[in-house]
Scaffold this active site. Structure first.
Site, PDB file in Angstrom:
ATOM      1  N   LEU A 184      29.044   2.026  10.790  1.00  0.00           N
ATOM      2  CA  LEU A 184      30.267   2.131   9.693  1.00  0.00           C
ATOM      3  C   LEU A 184      30.880   3.730  10.003  1.00  0.00           C
ATOM      4  O   LEU A 184      31.802   4.263   9.843  1.00  0.00           O
ATOM      5  CB  LEU A 184      30.232   1.906   8.448  1.00  0.00           C
ATOM      6  CG  LEU A 184      30.215   0.388   8.136  1.00  0.00           C
ATOM      7  CD1 LEU A 184      29.926   0.112   6.799  1.00  0.00           C
ATOM      8  CD2 LEU A 184      31.537  -0.394   8.519  1.00  0.00           C
TER       9      LEU A 184
ATOM     10  N   GLY B 234      26.792  11.030   8.606  1.00  0.00           N
ATOM     11  CA  GLY B 234      26.799  12.452   7.932  1.00  0.00           C
ATOM     12  C   GLY B 234      25.990  13.127   8.287  1.00  0.00           C
ATOM     13  O   GLY B 234      24.806  12.916   9.208  1.00  0.00           O
ATOM     14  N   GLY B 235      25.489  14.139   7.494  1.00  0.00           N
ATOM     15  CA  GLY B 235      24.646  15.159   7.359  1.00  0.00           C
ATOM     16  C   GLY B 235      22.933  14.336   7.207  1.00  0.00           C
ATOM     17  O   GLY B 235      22.222  14.970   8.035  1.00  0.00           O
TER      18      GLY B 235
ATOM     19  N   ASP C 287      30.646  15.078  -5.659  1.00  0.00           N
ATOM     20  CA  ASP C 287      31.333  15.047  -4.479  1.00  0.00           C
ATOM     21  C   ASP C 287      32.754  14.061  -4.726  1.00  0.00           C
ATOM     22  O   ASP C 287      32.705  13.250  -3.745  1.00  0.00           O
ATOM     23  CB  ASP C 287      30.444  14.576  -3.460  1.00  0.00           C
ATOM     24  CG  ASP C 287      31.033  15.044  -2.109  1.00  0.00           C
ATOM     25  OD1 ASP C 287      31.890  15.799  -1.886  1.00  0.00           O
ATOM     26  OD2 ASP C 287      30.525  14.250  -0.935  1.00  0.00           O
TER      27      ASP C 287
END
Length: 359
Positions: A30, A33-34, A152
């Protein structure tokens, strides 16, 4: 092509590790990220999301475990569900680092950033903005009441379900308000996590708090109300002429540079939204009245706004039954003291007003 092959290899490796429990099967990649990667998995016929941490630093593991802990505790249709066994560690052979995994509910739909793109970046209406703001404020009320804050919030982290309801996702940056947090906050030592340009000034300085979520919420709605992801935040109102001044004022208050100038809590936001909603309805009514009738009706209707806004936030229960059935006794027993008055209404004359009850 090389990247696709890499994902296929990772998918095969994950399925091999997961096959020991014979429960999850990885379906597709999907995103990443980091801190990790996200996969769709099949849980014995139910589609879910698997997050895999690929950084084994203490801070990354701490944030990952915190996300699992929060999602297990919070039970709300606007938050992805995580089962008690949703967090687990997959051991690897050959000296490879263990994989920290988190399985959660898969929310079908689009995030609001993709939704905006698919709708040709058309600004949302005031009615849509109010409805969505109410949903998100209610979600944040629950999160903040549990002494957590998200850190976030942005359009990409707000999902629009197929039934039209919103859900807040990606709790990987969530923070708990503890005595240690308060001490770190005062020293400016809170971990600097968030997404620019949605992170408020205090969060950039490492002093995030629960009202930092309101700033990010405000900026997210500027994007939705203007149809622009890249905004001139000071003059955004010029591109959102479809909304009323009271709603624009609320958005600006959410984005105030200092936390103490923002709404005190999520309930304050909901209260103001109720007033804005009621005022819009009143203006619609007044617009069809003649000038003499409007002059008489407007002050009367406006004087009722605070009462109506407060009543709209009070949960109401209606009990129906014959006289002497014990309806009032039941309410009094539920509330713990005598607050329910005895009243007999006929269906055709039922009084919509509710008696005030306090727990």
């Amino acid at each position: 092509m090389t990247q696709n092959n890499n994902y296929r290899e990772k998918q095969e490796q994950l399925n091999q590790l997961l096959s020991k429990d014979n429960r999850y099967k990885v379906v597709k990649f999907l995103g990443g990220g980091g801190f990790g990667e996200t996969w769709e998995v099949d849980d014995q016929g139910t589609g879910k999301v698997l997050k895999v941490l690929h950084r084994e630093s203490p801070k990354a593991i701490e944030l990952f475990k915190r996300e699992a802990e929060v999602l297990k505790k919070l039970n709300h249709p606007g938050i992805p569900k995580v089962e008690p066994d949703g967090y687990f560690i997959l051991p690897q052979e050959g000296g490879n680092q263990n994989l920290h995994c988190l399985v959660m509910e898969k929310i079908e739909g689009l995030d609001l950033e993709k939704w905006l793109e698919e709708n040709g970046y058309q600004p949302i209406t005031q009615e849509q903005a109010i409805a969505w703001l109410k949903q998100l404020a209610e979600i944040l009320a629950l999160v903040h009441e549990q002494n957590w804050f998200h850190r976030d919030i942005k359009p990409a982290n707000i999902m629009l379900r197929l039934n039209g309801q919103l859900a807040l996702i990606d709790f990987g940056a969530v923070r708990e308000v503890t005595d240690t947090f308060v001490e770190k906050h005062q020293q400016g030592n809170v971990t600097k996590i968030g997404s620019r340009p949605y992170a408020p000034p205090e969060q950039v300085k490492g002093q995030a708090e629960y009202r930092s979520d309101f700033f990010a919420l405000g900026r997210s709605f500027v994007c939705l109300l203007t149809g622009k992801l890249d905004n001139n935040w000071h003059n955004w109102r010029d591109s959102a002429t479809q909304i009323s001044d009271p709603l624009a004022d609320l958005i600006n208050d959410l984005m105030a540079s200092a936390p103490e100038r923002r709404p005190e809590n999520a309930q304050d936001i909901l209260q103001r939204l109720e007033i804005i909603d009621i005022e819009s309805s009143i203006l619609s009514i007044l617009s069809v009245l003649g000038q003499p009738a409007r002059l008489i009706a407007e002050p009367i209707l406006r004087s009722k706004i605070p009462k109506w806004a407060k009543q709209s936030r009070i949960p109401k229960i209606a009990l129906y039954g014959r006289t002497g059935a014990g309806k009032s006794s039941l309410v009094n027993a539920m509330m713990g003291n005598e607050v329910a008055k005895v009243r007999v209404d006929k269906p055709e004359t039922l009084d919509p007003e509710s008696y005030p009850c306090e727990r």
